[in-house]
Design a protein around this motif. Structure first.
Motif, PDB file in Angstrom:
ATOM      1  N   ALA A  75      -0.228 -61.754 -71.111  1.00  0.00           N
ATOM      2  CA  ALA A  75      -0.008 -60.753 -71.834  1.00  0.00           C
ATOM      3  C   ALA A  75       0.514 -61.312 -73.175  1.00  0.00           C
ATOM      4  O   ALA A  75       0.935 -60.445 -74.005  1.00  0.00           O
ATOM      5  N   GLY A  76       0.953 -62.748 -73.281  1.00  0.00           N
ATOM      6  CA  GLY A  76       1.619 -63.325 -74.418  1.00  0.00           C
ATOM      7  C   GLY A  76       2.964 -62.651 -74.617  1.00  0.00           C
ATOM      8  O   GLY A  76       3.410 -61.950 -75.683  1.00  0.00           O
ATOM      9  N   THR A  77       3.639 -62.632 -73.370  1.00  0.00           N
ATOM     10  CA  THR A  77       5.036 -62.006 -73.528  1.00  0.00           C
ATOM     11  C   THR A  77       5.916 -62.639 -74.438  1.00  0.00           C
ATOM     12  O   THR A  77       5.703 -63.802 -74.852  1.00  0.00           O
ATOM     13  N   THR A  78       7.346 -62.108 -74.505  1.00  0.00           N
ATOM     14  CA  THR A  78       8.162 -62.915 -75.467  1.00  0.00           C
ATOM     15  C   THR A  78       9.098 -63.664 -74.699  1.00  0.00           C
ATOM     16  O   THR A  78       9.669 -64.356 -75.321  1.00  0.00           O
ATOM     17  N   GLY A  79       8.737 -63.889 -73.563  1.00  0.00           N
ATOM     18  CA  GLY A  79       9.366 -64.995 -72.633  1.00  0.00           C
ATOM     19  C   GLY A  79      10.751 -64.740 -72.446  1.00  0.00           C
ATOM     20  O   GLY A  79      11.481 -65.498 -72.038  1.00  0.00           O
ATOM     21  N   ARG A  80      11.172 -63.460 -72.342  1.00  0.00           N
ATOM     22  CA  ARG A  80      12.668 -63.151 -72.216  1.00  0.00           C
ATOM     23  C   ARG A  80      12.897 -62.592 -70.764  1.00  0.00           C
ATOM     24  O   ARG A  80      14.060 -62.142 -70.426  1.00  0.00           O
ATOM     25  N   GLY A  81      11.712 -62.890 -69.833  1.00  0.00           N
ATOM     26  CA  GLY A  81      12.028 -62.420 -68.480  1.00  0.00           C
ATOM     27  C   GLY A  81      11.856 -61.096 -68.102  1.00  0.00           C
ATOM     28  O   GLY A  81      12.266 -60.627 -67.163  1.00  0.00           O
ATOM     29  N   ARG A 101      -0.287 -55.966 -83.799  1.00  0.00           N
ATOM     30  CA  ARG A 101      -0.166 -56.157 -82.323  1.00  0.00           C
ATOM     31  C   ARG A 101       0.334 -57.782 -82.117  1.00  0.00           C
ATOM     32  O   ARG A 101      -0.154 -58.550 -82.843  1.00  0.00           O
ATOM     33  N   VAL A 102       1.307 -57.919 -81.237  1.00  0.00           N
ATOM     34  CA  VAL A 102       1.609 -59.311 -80.833  1.00  0.00           C
ATOM     35  C   VAL A 102       1.082 -59.293 -79.588  1.00  0.00           C
ATOM     36  O   VAL A 102       1.516 -58.575 -78.709  1.00  0.00           O
ATOM     37  N   GLY A 103       0.258 -60.341 -79.198  1.00  0.00           N
ATOM     38  CA  GLY A 103      -0.048 -60.575 -78.042  1.00  0.00           C
ATOM     39  C   GLY A 103      -1.604 -60.544 -77.846  1.00  0.00           C
ATOM     40  O   GLY A 103      -2.145 -60.315 -78.838  1.00  0.00           O
ATOM     41  N   THR A 104      -2.211 -60.619 -76.629  1.00  0.00           N
ATOM     42  CA  THR A 104      -3.519 -60.819 -76.343  1.00  0.00           C
ATOM     43  C   THR A 104      -4.306 -59.387 -76.136  1.00  0.00           C
ATOM     44  O   THR A 104      -3.656 -58.431 -76.059  1.00  0.00           O
ATOM     45  N   GLY A 105      -5.476 -59.415 -75.833  1.00  0.00           N
ATOM     46  CA  GLY A 105      -6.141 -58.145 -75.267  1.00  0.00           C
ATOM     47  C   GLY A 105      -7.098 -57.825 -76.561  1.00  0.00           C
ATOM     48  O   GLY A 105      -6.959 -58.080 -77.751  1.00  0.00           O
ATOM     49  N   PRO A 106      -7.857 -56.641 -76.228  1.00  0.00           N
ATOM     50  CA  PRO A 106      -8.942 -55.896 -77.199  1.00  0.00           C
ATOM     51  C   PRO A 106      -7.898 -55.418 -78.330  1.00  0.00           C
ATOM     52  O   PRO A 106      -6.879 -55.021 -78.031  1.00  0.00           O
ATOM     53  N   LEU A 107      -8.745 -55.050 -79.495  1.00  0.00           N
ATOM     54  CA  LEU A 107      -8.108 -54.165 -80.264  1.00  0.00           C
ATOM     55  C   LEU A 107      -9.253 -53.778 -81.477  1.00  0.00           C
ATOM     56  O   LEU A 107      -9.747 -54.602 -82.165  1.00  0.00           O
ATOM     57  N   PRO A 108      -9.920 -52.583 -81.175  1.00  0.00           N
ATOM     58  CA  PRO A 108     -11.160 -52.368 -81.679  1.00  0.00           C
ATOM     59  C   PRO A 108     -11.099 -52.388 -83.037  1.00  0.00           C
ATOM     60  O   PRO A 108     -11.990 -52.562 -83.745  1.00  0.00           O
ATOM     61  N   THR A 109     -10.124 -51.992 -83.857  1.00  0.00           N
ATOM     62  CA  THR A 109     -10.067 -51.827 -85.540  1.00  0.00           C
ATOM     63  C   THR A 109      -9.392 -52.971 -85.932  1.00  0.00           C
ATOM     64  O   THR A 109      -8.919 -53.218 -87.213  1.00  0.00           O
TER      65      THR A 109
END
Ligand code: IMP
Length: 456
Positions: free
Chosen positions: A122-128, A279-287
């Protein structure tokens, strides 16, 4: 009475600024989910404060509460409080005894699991954050109240830590490796977290959040619920699995703070919208405009020269770099199907549209009005992210508006906004059937056009 502030998109909509504007009349500001993954910037008396856990209202002298729905890293909490104190503030922050504690092993596991996930990361912030909510649901979490009771703390750790050690070993790592700095050592954890518990107790910071809030409501005080992240990264209503592990949506304001849904439902629920998308992180983003390496999927984004140029313009004008991580954010045109979904899930009573100044100066401003999914037009987000990834945005074009003097417009009011900006805003309001409560035209509260007072 209560007011709930919720991100309508993917996080980073500028919620802190709106909490700031409407927070003046609040006595208590409550976070009900998330943890130190929530970067927010608050500008107060010309000073800029970057926070990730402390509710932004605490900068303005309000009592801040971290509700039971939050996951709390006590070290971050004390670091932020110490920094605010060094800068001359006197923040009053309370923490729910029922909130779960982010332990060092949660942060380690967040990193290890993300690395192992590859395409599903998910491209997390790594904060647990995710691993802490996992332990909450798995009934092996450590709660804030446990830090105050050494016997309970030791019991909890003795149960949880072996479980974590075996997880790390399954990933082929040694839990006792130096790089983990004792994150899987019961004795070290016990000493460190018992001391943090003592500090929480000494500073009288822990509360039964629901009872604490009710006592304020009984005195006719105003309570503001400050959602972190946004609707489309809600674990239930967002673009699973590219989501955070909590519910930023308005329903969680009740569950995550200990007041009833009727209490939240009697107040306003304000959806915070950024005039475009980031958006921060991965995944689709149609616009999506342009392409951010490592985040935009291979086929995604508009990689034409114009698309790249627009993305760079919006990213730079809007300062679209993560507050917590400094990563460049992905940017795109406003996505109306996403907002229709958010308006329904949250039951917005009003909208705050931010960053309208960032779009000023463009010849044309576009929005994704609807999607085409498998040859059919659809006006809201599909329930699966795979389908969302197949959606093509049907764009509508609006005439752009010129740069304007933000403070003057904010003073003069809504009608002083450039006509084309108003046309854009009224389109959004009509499509969602929700009135515009305020318009952000700059980072400070003097650059916010307030149309509606949420407390009357
Ligand atoms: P986590 O919350 O660190 O587990 O990250 C999960 C997803 O939520 C990632 O895509 C993050 O980039 C995103 N995310 C978490 N917090 C925020 C935020 O405050 N703003 C925007 N995105 C966030």
């Amino acid at each position: 009475m209560t007011v709930t502030i919720v991100g309508a998109q993917l996080g980073d909509e500028g919620k802190g600024g709106i909490v700031d504007v409407y927070g003046d009349a609040a006595d208590v500001v409550v976070r009900y989910q998330g943890g130190d993954n929530a970067g927010h910037t608050v500008v107060h008396e010309g000073e800029e404060y970057k926070l990730s856990l402390v509710p932004s209202g605490a900068v303005r002298g309000k009592t801040g509460v971290l509700g039971n729905g939050c996951v709390v890293n006590p070290t971050t909490l004390f670091d932020e409080l110490d920094t605010l104190r060094e800068r001359g503030l006197d923040p009053d922050v309370r923490v729910a005894e029922r909130a779960h504690v982010i332990m060092p092993y949660h942060r380690v596991l967040d990193g290890i699991e993300e690395d192992a996930k590859d395409d599903l990361a998910a491209g997390t912030t790594g904060r647990g954050i995710g691993p802490t909510y996992e332990d909450k649901a798995g009934r092996r979490g450590v709660r804030v109240g446990d830090l105050l009771d050494p016997d309970v703390l030791r019991d909890r750790l003795e149960y949880a830590v072996p479980h974590k050690r075996s997880l790390v070993e399954n990933f082929g790592a040694d839990p006792d490796a130096d790089r983990f700095e004792g994150a899987f050592d019961v004795d070290e954890l016990f000493e460190e977290y018992r001391a943090l518990g003592e500090r929480l107790a000494d500073e009288e910071m822990t509360v039964d959040a629901g009872a604490f809030l009710q006592s304020h409501l009984d005195r006719d005080e105003n309570v503001m619920f400050e959602g972190a992240q946004g609707t489309s990264i809600d674990i239930d209503h967002g673009i699973y699995p590219y989501v955070t592990s909590s519910n930023p949506t308005a329903g969680a304001a009740a569950v995550g703070s200990g007041v009833g849904p009727t209490v939240v439902g009697q107040g306003e629920v304000v959806g915070i919208v950024k005039g475009y998308l980031s958006r921060v992180g991965t995944g689709p983003l149609p616009t999506e405009l342009g392409h951010v390496e490592g985040q935009t999927p291979p086929e995604g984004g508009d990689t034409s020269e114009t698309g790249q140029a627009l993305a760079t313009y919006i990213r730079d004008e809007g300062g679209e770099y993560g507050t917590v991580t400094g990563r460049p954010r992905r940017v795109g045109w406003l996505d109306i199907p996403m907002l229709r979904h958010a308006a329904r899930v949250n039951g917005f009573t009003g909208l705050a549209v931010n960053h309208v100044d960032v779009l000023a100066g463009l010849d044309e401003v576009k929005v994704g009005h609807s999607y085409t999914l498998d040859g059919e037009e659809t006006t809201t987000m599909p329930a699966t992210t795979e389908k969302w990834g197949r959606c093509e945005a049907n764009l509508r074009t609006f005439d752009g508006w010129p740069e304007f003097d933000a403070e003057q417009v904010a003073q003069e009011g809504y009608d002083a906004l450039p006509e084309n900006a108003r046309t854009y805003l009224e389109y959004v309001s009509d499509e969602l059937d929700v009135p515009i409560y305020c318009v952000g035209v700059g980072p400070g509260r003097e650059q916010t056009v307030v149309v509606e007072d949420v407390w009357t």
